[in-house]
Design an enzyme around this catalytic site. Structure first.
Site, PDB file in Angstrom:
ATOM      1  N   ASP A 132       0.812  -1.220   0.000  1.00 51.24           N
ATOM      2  CA  ASP A 132       0.000   0.000   0.000  1.00 51.24           C
ATOM      3  C   ASP A 132       0.839   1.262   0.000  1.00 51.24           C
ATOM      4  O   ASP A 132       2.038   1.238   0.236  1.00 51.24           O
ATOM      5  CB  ASP A 132      -0.862   0.018   1.268  1.00 51.24           C
ATOM      6  CG  ASP A 132      -2.106  -0.840   1.112  1.00 51.24           C
ATOM      7  OD1 ASP A 132      -2.393  -1.246  -0.020  1.00 51.24           O
ATOM      8  OD2 ASP A 132      -2.765  -1.101   2.140  1.00 51.24           O
ATOM      9  N   LYS A 170      -3.815   3.160  -2.688  1.00 49.73           N
ATOM     10  CA  LYS A 170      -4.912   4.018  -3.111  1.00 49.73           C
ATOM     11  C   LYS A 170      -4.470   5.434  -2.848  1.00 49.73           C
ATOM     12  O   LYS A 170      -4.342   5.849  -1.711  1.00 49.73           O
ATOM     13  CB  LYS A 170      -6.172   3.702  -2.301  1.00 49.73           C
ATOM     14  CG  LYS A 170      -6.713   2.336  -2.597  1.00 49.73           C
ATOM     15  CD  LYS A 170      -7.866   2.018  -1.682  1.00 49.73           C
ATOM     16  CE  LYS A 170      -7.879   0.536  -1.362  1.00 49.73           C
ATOM     17  NZ  LYS A 170      -7.871   0.233   0.045  1.00 49.73           N
ATOM     18  N   MET A 220      -6.997   9.131   9.670  1.00 50.96           N
ATOM     19  CA  MET A 220      -7.674   9.564   8.438  1.00 50.96           C
ATOM     20  C   MET A 220      -8.606  10.747   8.701  1.00 50.96           C
ATOM     21  O   MET A 220      -9.658  10.855   8.073  1.00 50.96           O
ATOM     22  CB  MET A 220      -8.511   8.407   7.847  1.00 50.96           C
ATOM     23  CG  MET A 220      -7.716   7.158   7.581  1.00 50.96           C
ATOM     24  SD  MET A 220      -8.756   5.802   7.005  1.00 50.96           S
ATOM     25  CE  MET A 220      -9.498   5.233   8.524  1.00 50.96           C
TER      26      MET A 220
HETATM   27  N1  SAH Z   1      -3.408   0.351   9.468  1.00 55.34           N
HETATM   28  C1  SAH Z   1      -2.847   1.655   9.630  1.00 55.34           C
HETATM   29  C2  SAH Z   1      -3.866   2.741   9.446  1.00 55.34           C
HETATM   30  C3  SAH Z   1      -4.397   2.820   8.046  1.00 55.34           C
HETATM   31  S1  SAH Z   1      -5.497   4.130   7.812  1.00 55.34           S
HETATM   32  C4  SAH Z   1      -2.157   1.738  10.995  1.00 55.34           C
HETATM   33  O1  SAH Z   1      -2.331   0.840  11.829  1.00 55.34           O
HETATM   34  O2  SAH Z   1      -1.399   2.686  11.220  1.00 55.34           O
HETATM   35  C5  SAH Z   1      -4.430   5.405   7.214  1.00 55.34           C
HETATM   36  C6  SAH Z   1      -4.283   6.496   8.235  1.00 55.34           C
HETATM   37  O3  SAH Z   1      -3.330   6.096   9.189  1.00 55.34           O
HETATM   38  C7  SAH Z   1      -3.772   7.812   7.702  1.00 55.34           C
HETATM   39  O4  SAH Z   1      -4.789   8.602   7.165  1.00 55.34           O
HETATM   40  C8  SAH Z   1      -3.212   8.446   8.954  1.00 55.34           C
HETATM   41  O5  SAH Z   1      -4.228   8.958   9.758  1.00 55.34           O
HETATM   42  C9  SAH Z   1      -2.658   7.236   9.674  1.00 55.34           C
HETATM   43  N2  SAH Z   1      -1.219   7.053   9.425  1.00 55.34           N
HETATM   44  C10 SAH Z   1      -0.625   6.025   8.823  1.00 55.34           C
HETATM   45  N3  SAH Z   1       0.717   6.162   8.861  1.00 55.34           N
HETATM   46  C11 SAH Z   1       0.956   7.305   9.521  1.00 55.34           C
HETATM   47  C12 SAH Z   1       2.136   7.972   9.921  1.00 55.34           C
HETATM   48  N4  SAH Z   1       3.344   7.496   9.613  1.00 55.34           N
HETATM   49  N5  SAH Z   1       2.018   9.121  10.610  1.00 55.34           N
HETATM   50  C13 SAH Z   1       0.813   9.602  10.934  1.00 55.34           C
HETATM   51  N6  SAH Z   1      -0.325   9.016  10.575  1.00 55.34           N
HETATM   52  C14 SAH Z   1      -0.271   7.876   9.890  1.00 55.34           C
END
Ligand code: SAH
Length: 507
Positions: A36, A58, A173
């Protein structure tokens, strides 16, 4: 046909060091990797060379692959007997639709395993100095999607409950809805003075943090143009950051550094840079292999007792000399009576690993200095063996000959171009995401320049800092048109790191 399987693997929040050992283990055996957008692409280098890598990210602008397409891809590949790693940002079961993918696999009787990852919901705050729970402030944390339009009719988020669901609320998100989220929480009773922290690109070199309160965070974020990917942390714990922030004060925080040396040798430099807060991208431009013709080395080994000195000018020289010696069924007793020289401390350490002490190491780690220093130690007519790269400057040989020594150079190894992961690195350059490139030998420079040959090279490297391990490497870089910003004073990995910190570090 072998049994196919899908591993739903959490890639962690970004920092490759936060990827799990189990994740690595399955990635190494994958036939196909489907990853992803928020996965750090440098993890992909752990996949075996022949593995198929598919991007399913995406982008906010356009969906490259629909969820249905991803699901059927996973099912089909596993059914055809392949080992599939589905690499997802953070933890696979924390948003990001990992649950749906698992359902599709279960419904189609596809064997699967889940490898949890470090979720950004916890890691991004942690890298910003925010513990999501703390005994003095909150004993609960809720992780909530900020993706749903809070104004939408029939929103599944029960704001009256959410507002007090836990002392700490972490929204993922949620950046597009930040203003509404903050207002709703206040509307349903949270104190407008509640601290809020936004952590963007947490654990990456691009990490940024913005703080405020429920009352003003929306406006502050709009002013700073603070966008996704970010987590929103609401609660008293957000204020602890002032006291607990840690990574930002590291000298190389925020810098992404490209390490171009051979894969087996990159570790020490990468580790040193990471411990200073840098994000390291390993991009081996060279590979060290045996020489095309081992004949001269073999001959030298056969009559090794006839030399007085054995002088090594690199760790690789040591490594490949001994590798060949052992391949020939001999051992270090063969070297009895020989005096040993090393060009610098790393080469000396390499010899010490074989239980050998050096008799000579120059004060300055260059071929030129070796000759000068040895002048006092050798007498005319002494025989010196120099095992080294197939193409190397013969300055040392000539200088030693001028002292009256009889010098034989033999090729113990050679350097060839590597360049795995070039497309990714190019992409990073294009986006201005590489801040510093390190060179540890002239051949790393030459191959790097070759790998990115083309009219856009100057544009790719515009604004990128270049650091070299010593003047010879720097000279090669300049000859090839690069602008050198930092040169190590001591020609070692530590010296290089020091030069990088001096030139590019935060004070
Ligand atoms: N499965 C992922 C979340 C996926 S949804 C997890 O456990 O982290 C995607 C959202 O995750 C983004 O919109 C943001 O809010 C957050 N996100 C993912 N990576 C990030 C990062 N390195 N720093 C801050 N927010 C992050």
């Amino acid at each position: 046909m072998p049994d196919g399987i899908v591993y739903l693997v959490g890639a962690g929040p970004g920092d490759p060091g936060l990827f799990t050992l189990k994740g690595r283990e399955v990635l190494e055996k994958a036939d196909v990797v489907v990853y992803d957008r928020l996965v750090n692409p440098s993890l992909l280098s752990m996949a075996r060379p022949g593995a198929e890598i598919i991007y399913a990210g995406k982008s906010p602008a356009g969906h490259t692959m629909s969820q249905g397409e991803i699901n059927s891809l996973l099912v089909q590949r596993a059914k055809s007997g392949q080992v599939v790693v589905r690499l997802k940002g953070g933890d696979p079961f924390v948003f990001g639709r990992g649950g749906e993918e698992a359902e599709a696999l279960a419904e189609n009787n596809v064997p699967f395993e889940v490898v949890p990852g470090v979720t950004s919901a916890v890691a991004a705050p942690a890298y910003a100095g925010i513990p999501v729970t703390h005994r003095d402030f909150t004993s609960a944390v809720a992780v909530i999607t900020g993706n749903e339009d809070p104004l939408k009719e029939g929103s599944r988020i029960a704001w009256e409950k959410i507002a007090f669901a836990a002392g700490t609320l972490v929204f993922l998100m949620g950046m597009a809805n930040l203003q509404v989220i903050a207002s709703r929480l206040v509307e349903y009773g949270r104190d407008p003075r509640t601290p809020v922290a936004l952590v963007r690109w947490g654990t990456w070199a691009e990490q940024e943090v913005l703080t405020g309160t429920l009352a003003d965070i929306g406006e502050r974020a709009a002013r700073a143009d603070f966008a996704n990917p970010a987590v929103i942390v609401v609660g008293e714990v957000a204020a602890l950051r002032e006291k607990l922030k840690w990574i930002e004060s590291k000298p190389l925080f925020g810098r992404r550094v490209l390490v171009t040396r051979a894969a087996e040798q990159a570790g020490e430099l990468a580790l040193a840079l990471r411990s200073l807060g840098a994000e390291v991208l390993e991009f081996p431009t060279i590979k060290i292999i045996a020489p095309e013709d081992c004949g001269p080395l073999d001959e030298a080994l056969a009559k090794i007792d006839r030399y007085n000195w054995l002088i090594f000018t690199s760790v690789n020289g040591v490594k490949f000399f001994f590798r060949r010696l052992f391949q020939k069924g001999r051992d270090i007793r063969q070297l009895v009576g020989l005096r040993l020289g090393a060009i610098g401390p790393a080469t000396r350490r390499a010899l010490e690993n074989y239980g050998l002490q050096v008799d000579f190491m120059p004060g300055e780690y260059r071929a030129e200095a070796i000759a000068a220093g040895l002048a006092e130690k050798i007498s005319s007519g002494q025989r010196i063996l120099l095992p080294r790269a197939d193409i190397a400057r013969s300055f040392l040989k000539e200088a030693l000959e001028r002292q009256g020594a009889v010098v034989e150079e033999v090729a113990a190894y050679r350097t060839v171009m590597d360049g795995r992961g070039r497309d990714l690195v190019r992409e990073y350059f294009i986006r201005g995401r590489i801040h510093i490139v390190t060179f540890t030998s002239s051949s790393t420079v030459r191959n790097f320049v070759n790998l990115f040959d083309g009219p856009d090279q100057p544009r790719l490297l515009a604004g990128v800092g270049i650091a070299c391990i010593g003047p010879v490497t720097a000279e090669t870089a300049r000859e090839l048109g690069l602008k050198v910003d930092a040169v190590a004073k001591e020609y070692t990995v530590e010296g290089l790191v020091k030069a990088i910190v001096e030139r590019f570090g935060r004070c």
